[in-house]
Enzyme design. Structure first.
Site, PDB file in Angstrom:
ATOM      1  N   SER A  95       1.235   8.252  -8.509  1.00  0.00           N
ATOM      2  CA  SER A  95      -0.073   7.839  -8.015  1.00  0.00           C
ATOM      3  C   SER A  95      -0.571   6.609  -8.763  1.00  0.00           C
ATOM      4  CB  SER A  95      -1.046   9.025  -8.128  1.00  0.00           C
ATOM      5  OG  SER A  95      -2.233   8.779  -7.420  1.00  0.00           O
ATOM      6  N   ASP A 217       0.108  12.083   3.628  1.00  0.00           N
ATOM      7  CA  ASP A 217      -0.583  12.050   2.343  1.00  0.00           C
ATOM      8  C   ASP A 217      -1.974  11.480   2.574  1.00  0.00           C
ATOM      9  OD1 ASP A 217      -1.550  11.497  -0.206  1.00  0.00           O
ATOM     10  OD2 ASP A 217       0.256  10.502  -0.904  1.00  0.00           O
ATOM     11  N   HIS A 245       0.277  14.779  -1.858  1.00  0.00           N
ATOM     12  CA  HIS A 245       0.267  13.634  -2.758  1.00  0.00           C
ATOM     13  C   HIS A 245       1.088  13.859  -4.031  1.00  0.00           C
ATOM     14  CE1 HIS A 245      -1.325   9.806  -4.066  1.00  0.00           C
ATOM     15  NE2 HIS A 245      -1.812  10.313  -5.184  1.00  0.00           N
TER      16      HIS A 245
END
Length: 266
Positions: A95, A217, A245
């Site tokens: 991320s 996502d 995610h």
């Protein structure tokens, strides 16, 4: 003199001539990499750490000014590399750590051999011809909820971010991670994460990279993966069957296979 290894709760595991550094995402800590640790520790030297404010990091080292942009976190990574004398690193970031790693690699590319972005996004906000996945007012709403009821935000957002409703234990784990993070630091890190725009950085990156994009996502739609591939030097895109995610937790085997295949071919 700051004890950098203590500050970031740095751990070293595994065996191998090449080093793999694993950088967790917002609201998590190094424990999220347990599946990758098991898969890679026999072949690589693994370095894990917690960002200041997460896990077992030194909370007293947090400075709002330093961490008011992703560069403060990128500097932490570079200081860990320097302290450990690392080189030729395979950097795996989840991320926001994808863009933190990218910033570090732009600043000092000599440390890196490859970058692996897991569910990355250079910009979360929709902008003209760019699809980031969220509108500015949606993000402001998230910030307002975090400010007024952080625990409520944690329990409400974790299932949406994790996805995979058939595995509620993963959402529970993510919510627990959110709740274990210092709320004041988490609120500041969230603003840095979701308001950063690193699209121009992609064009500056000279280290080859792999992007692992999940097929569904809410934080990083498919368009983001295609954008990164189009605008980044030597970028490889793999669309995972995994959803949510956090594929390193929800679909570890597929994630590990994709990383291993990329490393072996590049």
């Amino acid at each position: 003199m700051i004890d950098i290894l203590k500050r970031n709760n740095v751990r070293q595991l595994g065996h191998g001539d090449q080093t793999m550094v694993l950088a967790h995402g917002f609201g998590c800590d190094q424990n999220v990499w347990r599946h990758l640790i098991h898969a890679f520790q026999h072949k690589y030297r693994l370095v894990l750490f917690d960002y200041v404010g997460a896990g077992q990091s030194d909370l007293s080292s947090y400075e709002s000014v330093r961490y008011s942009s992703l560069d403060g976190y990128a500097l932490d990574i570079l200081e860990i590399f320097e302290t450990l004398g690392l080189k030729d690193v395979i950097f795996i970031g989840h991320s926001v750590s994808s863009m933190i790693g990218a910033r570090a690699a732009i600043s000092n590319p000599a440390y890196f051999s490859k970058l692996v972005f897991v569910a990355p996004s250079p910009c979360y906000i929709n902008d003209d011809q760019y699809t980031g996945g969220m509108e500015r007012h949606d993000i402001e709403g998230l910030f307002n909820m975090m400010d007024s009821n952080y625990l409520g935000w944690s329990s409400a957002m974790a299932p949406l971010i994790m996805g995979n409703t058939d595995k509620p234990e993963l959402s529970d784990e993510l919510a627990s991670n959110f709740c274990a993070t210092d709320p004041d630091i988490a609120r500041e890190f969230a603003r840095v994460t979701f308001l950063s725009d690193n699209r121009e950085d992609l064009r500056k990156l000279k280290v080859p990279s792999l992007t692992l994009q999940c097929s569904n996502d809410i934080l990083a739609p498919l368009e983001v993966g295609y954008y990164i591939q189009k605008n980044t030097f030597q970028s490889t895109l793999v669309i995972l069957e995994a959803t949510g995610h956090c594929p390193h937790l929800s679909a570890p085997d597929e994630t590990i296979t994709a990383i291993s295949t990329y490393i072996s071919r590049h």
